[in-house]
Design a protein around this motif. Structure first.
Motif, short mmCIF file in Angstrom:
data_model
loop_
_atom_site.label_atom_id
_atom_site.label_comp_id
_atom_site.label_asym_id
_atom_site.label_seq_id
_atom_site.Cartn_x
_atom_site.Cartn_y
_atom_site.Cartn_z
N SER A 37 11.71 -9.69 12.90
CA SER A 37 10.87 -10.89 12.95
C SER A 37 9.45 -10.49 12.61
CB SER A 37 10.94 -11.53 14.34
OG SER A 37 10.44 -10.63 15.32
N GLU A 38 8.61 -11.48 12.40
CA GLU A 38 7.23 -11.20 12.03
C GLU A 38 6.50 -10.55 13.20
OE1 GLU A 38 5.29 -14.65 10.55
OE2 GLU A 38 6.56 -14.84 8.77
N MET A 39 5.67 -9.56 12.88
CA MET A 39 4.91 -8.87 13.91
C MET A 39 3.58 -8.41 13.33
SD MET A 39 6.96 -5.22 14.02
CE MET A 39 5.67 -4.45 14.97
N ALA A 40 2.54 -8.38 14.16
CA ALA A 40 1.21 -7.95 13.73
C ALA A 40 1.16 -6.43 13.66
CB ALA A 40 0.16 -8.46 14.69
N MET A 41 0.44 -5.90 12.67
CA MET A 41 0.32 -4.47 12.52
C MET A 41 -0.96 -4.16 11.75
SD MET A 41 2.96 -1.70 10.80
CE MET A 41 4.22 -2.06 12.04
N MET A 42 -1.68 -3.12 12.21
CA MET A 42 -2.87 -2.64 11.51
C MET A 42 -2.43 -1.57 10.52
SD MET A 42 -6.20 -2.92 11.27
CE MET A 42 -6.76 -3.61 12.84
N LEU A 43 -2.74 -1.77 9.26
CA LEU A 43 -2.37 -0.85 8.20
C LEU A 43 -3.62 -0.42 7.44
CD1 LEU A 43 0.78 -2.69 6.74
CD2 LEU A 43 0.75 -0.77 8.33
N THR A 44 -3.51 0.73 6.80
CA THR A 44 -4.63 1.22 5.98
C THR A 44 -4.34 0.92 4.51
OG1 THR A 44 -3.66 3.40 5.66
CG2 THR A 44 -5.02 3.07 7.64
N LEU A 45 -5.36 1.07 3.68
CA LEU A 45 -5.19 0.84 2.24
C LEU A 45 -4.16 1.79 1.64
CD1 LEU A 45 -8.89 0.26 1.10
CD2 LEU A 45 -7.11 -1.47 1.49
N ASP A 46 -4.00 2.97 2.24
CA ASP A 46 -3.04 3.93 1.71
C ASP A 46 -1.61 3.50 1.99
OD1 ASP A 46 -5.14 5.48 0.85
OD2 ASP A 46 -5.20 6.66 2.71
N GLN A 47 -1.42 2.67 3.01
CA GLN A 47 -0.07 2.24 3.36
C GLN A 47 0.36 0.96 2.65
OE1 GLN A 47 -1.30 2.52 7.69
NE2 GLN A 47 0.85 3.16 7.84
N VAL A 48 -0.54 0.35 1.90
CA VAL A 48 -0.26 -0.94 1.25
C VAL A 48 -0.51 -0.79 -0.25
CG1 VAL A 48 -0.84 -3.40 1.22
CG2 VAL A 48 -1.03 -2.10 3.35
N LYS A 49 0.23 -1.53 -1.03
CA LYS A 49 -0.03 -1.58 -2.47
C LYS A 49 0.33 -2.98 -2.98
CE LYS A 49 4.35 -0.17 -4.56
NZ LYS A 49 4.98 0.78 -5.50
N PRO A 50 -0.20 -3.38 -4.14
CA PRO A 50 0.10 -4.72 -4.67
C PRO A 50 1.58 -4.88 -4.98
CG PRO A 50 -1.81 -3.74 -5.77
CD PRO A 50 -1.18 -2.65 -4.96
N ASN A 51 2.00 -6.11 -4.96
CA ASN A 51 3.39 -6.43 -5.30
C ASN A 51 3.60 -6.24 -6.81
OD1 ASN A 51 5.91 -7.77 -5.85
ND2 ASN A 51 5.67 -8.86 -3.92
N PRO A 52 4.57 -5.43 -7.23
CA PRO A 52 4.76 -5.21 -8.67
C PRO A 52 5.18 -6.47 -9.42
CG PRO A 52 6.56 -4.24 -7.41
CD PRO A 52 5.52 -4.65 -6.42
N ASP A 53 5.72 -7.47 -8.71
CA ASP A 53 6.12 -8.73 -9.34
C ASP A 53 5.04 -9.81 -9.23
OD1 ASP A 53 8.67 -7.86 -10.15
OD2 ASP A 53 9.46 -8.17 -8.12
N ASN A 54 3.84 -9.40 -8.90
CA ASN A 54 2.75 -10.37 -8.80
C ASN A 54 2.60 -11.14 -10.11
OD1 ASN A 54 0.39 -11.76 -8.07
ND2 ASN A 54 -0.94 -10.05 -8.65
#
Length: 579
Positions: A37-54
């Protein structure tokens, strides 16, 4: 002091989740379990990247505004991310947020502030690649800042993903139903136009479409293409070396791939020019192509069918009575009215009414003659037949119609020869141009607005919109000949002349064109010197500047503006602009 150690909640929230420690030497670290289910989480820029299908491939038009807001206030909205269990161990944006990620990355590099490096997110279970793409489309649709071509590419990608999942091709209706079920309503006809855009336009004009060409502008080009291809197929003569329509249209599109030089009117004119070269058919001139490509004409044909053929005058049987030697008289059969009305559509005909001659018995051989009063026969066909009660014929020394002495009916008919018939091309008895006839102004049938007849305006172009287009093309071409085309601009307001020119210009010809629109010059100019452009003088050095074809086009512009103003006056007083 409490026996429990104090915990810094902020530091605890910023820590990443930890995997269980290994129990033995042979045990591996257990993988991260995707959330259910949906949950809040603090992430860094290194852990996230743009969606390739954007679906967004171009820069967000509000990019600078969004960046200024995030720099001043931080990230107000919380983006949603997800993680593909079969992909990399990173999170991707599931419902928009790619632009904000790019901005945060730039601000982190520029400032080094930790608030731009760490992002508060909502992690949702992996919905699948297709639903992520649809989520991005829906999120951008709400803001309305996704370009038409990006939307078309995104929906094409959605169709490809669905076909990969199903292992078969997907029809447009099926794709439309899927997108509607997923919260992105779009009709299959709109998807079809997007497919045509990617098939016919995007390969030849990618820069123009990527610059943000709107849906309405794209549809206009596709409509133009469809009408042109339909006409091409009707008149095409298949030969080994003959060009194909796709090549002609693609070459025209490639010529307008620059966003700074694109104009739909110029694109249409260039396409017509290329079609005239590639398909030199005697029935297809510039005006005919212009009518065939007119959306209003296509709608009219869909509602009422193809236009009827031009009316043809049907000959009737008449008799010739033998009179005294050297005298002939034309007798017509009885008519139901006491008057014979003649209506001229173009030159070579008269408008008026003449008295009907008395009928006589049919006592001679039958011959075919047009249904015209005998008193006017020699005015239209040049024959020697004349009424017996006329005793004098005065031929015109300059090639005009002969002048008769006698009854006032003929004089009334002669008075009806107006500027229309004087400046138009002649027609034969059937209402068509003779096959051997060459227009006296045929040399002006060049450029943006070819002129073959100064006065005649085709019925399908006799409306305000078409006349404004004609006036603009004529004015632009004349200004181009004088080197002042930058001062002429298109103006399609309901009461405009089709173009406008600066009345404060120092160029005399620009002031002349401005005066023709009703925009009076702010400063006078030397009318005598200006007229030398048209006429020249007896002095050798005072030759006219204008070539003959441009003089003809000035006369044509005057005619077009006269008719345009007439229709605009009728529209202003509640009349119709189609007479």
């Amino acid at each position: 002091m409490s026996k429990y150690n104090k915990v810094n909640l902020s530091d605890a929230m910023l820590q990443r989740g930890k995997s269980p420690s290994p129990v033995g030497a042979g045990n591996n670290v257990s993988p991260l379990v995707p959330p259910v289910s949906e949950m809040a989480m603090m992430l860094t820029l290194d852990q996230v990247k743009p969606n390739p299908d954007n679906p967004r491939k171009s820069r967000n038009p509000r990019y600078d505004d969004i960046k200024a807001s995030i720099r001043a206030r931080g990230l107000d909205s919380i983006p949603k991310v997800t993680r593909d269990p079969e992909g990399e161990d990173v999170y991707i944006f599931s419902d928009g947020g790619n632009t904000r990620y790019q901005i945060l990355s730039e601000l982190w590099q520029e400032t080094g502030e930790d608030r731009f490096y760490r992002i508060q997110t909502i992690v949702k279970p992996w919905p699948g690649r297709l639903k992520c793409l649809i989520g991005h489309l829906a999120e951008n649709e709400v803001r309305g800042d996704l370009t038409y071509i990006d939307k078309a590419l995104g929906i094409r990608n959605a169709r490809t993903i669905q076909e990969e999942q199903l292992g078969k091709s997907v029809a447009l209706r099926e794709l439309s139903d899927l997108l509607n079920q997923e919260g992105y309503p779009i009709h299959y006809s709109s998807i079809s136009r997007m497919e045509d855009t990617l098939k016919y336009l995007y390969p030849n004009m990618p820069d123009l479409l990527d610059s943000g060409l709107s849906r309405g502008q794209v549809v206009s080009i596709l409509t133009l293409r469809s009408a042109a291809e339909k006409t091409w197929s009707q008149y095409e003569i298949v030969r080994d070396e003959s060009p194909d329509f796709g090549g002609v249209f693609g070459a025209t599109c490639s010529a307008f791939n620059n966003p700074d030089s694109y104009s739909f009117e110029m694109f249409r004119d260039e396409l017509i020019g290329q079609l005239l070269k590639a398909l030199p058919h005697p029935s297809l001139n510039y005006d005919r192509w212009l009518i065939e490509l007119d959306p209003k004409e296509q709608q009219r044909r869909e509602m009422f069918g193809e236009p009827p053929a031009p009316p043809v005058v049907t000959p009737v049987k008449a008799t010739l009575s033998s009179l005294s030697p050297g005298t002939e008289e034309t007798r017509l059969p009885p008519q139901p009215d006491d008057k014979v009305h003649i209506t001229g559509l173009r030159s070579g005909t008269l408008t008026g009414a003449g008295n009907r001659p008395e009928p006589v018995p049919d006592n001679n051989a039958e011959v075919d003659v047009p249904t015209l009063p005998a008193a006017l026969q020699s005015l239209t066909d040049g024959s020697q037949v004349r009424p017996a009660n006329r005793t004098e014929t005065q031929p015109d020394l300059y090639g005009g119609p002969a002048v008769f002495s006698g009854e006032s009916g003929v004089q009334s008919a002669l008075n009806d020869i107006n500027l229309f018939s004087a400046l138009s091309d002649p027609l034969d008895e059937s209402g068509r141009q003779p096959s051997s006839y060459v227009s006296s102004v045929a040399f002006a049938a060049t450029g943006l607005e070819p002129v073959t007849d100064i006065w005649h305006i085709p019925a399908l172009q006799d409306d305000i919109e078409h006349l404004q287009d004609m006036a603009y093309r004529l004015a632009f071409e004349l200004a181009e000949a004088m080197g002042c085309e930058d001062s002429i601009h298109e103006d399609k307001a309901p009461q405009a002349a089709g173009y406008n020119a600066s009345a404060q210009s120092s160029n005399e010809f620009v002031l002349f064109l401005a005066g023709m629109t009703g925009n009076l010059p702010k400063q006078p100019f030397n009318m005598f010197m200006f007229c030398l452009n048209f006429f020249g003088s007896h002095v050798i050095s005072d030759q006219p500047v204008f070539a003959d074809e441009h003089v003809v086009k000035v006369m044509r512009l005057i005619r077009v503006l006269r008719r345009l103003r007439e229709l605009q006056r009728d529209a202003a007083k509640g009349g119709s602009d189609e007479l």
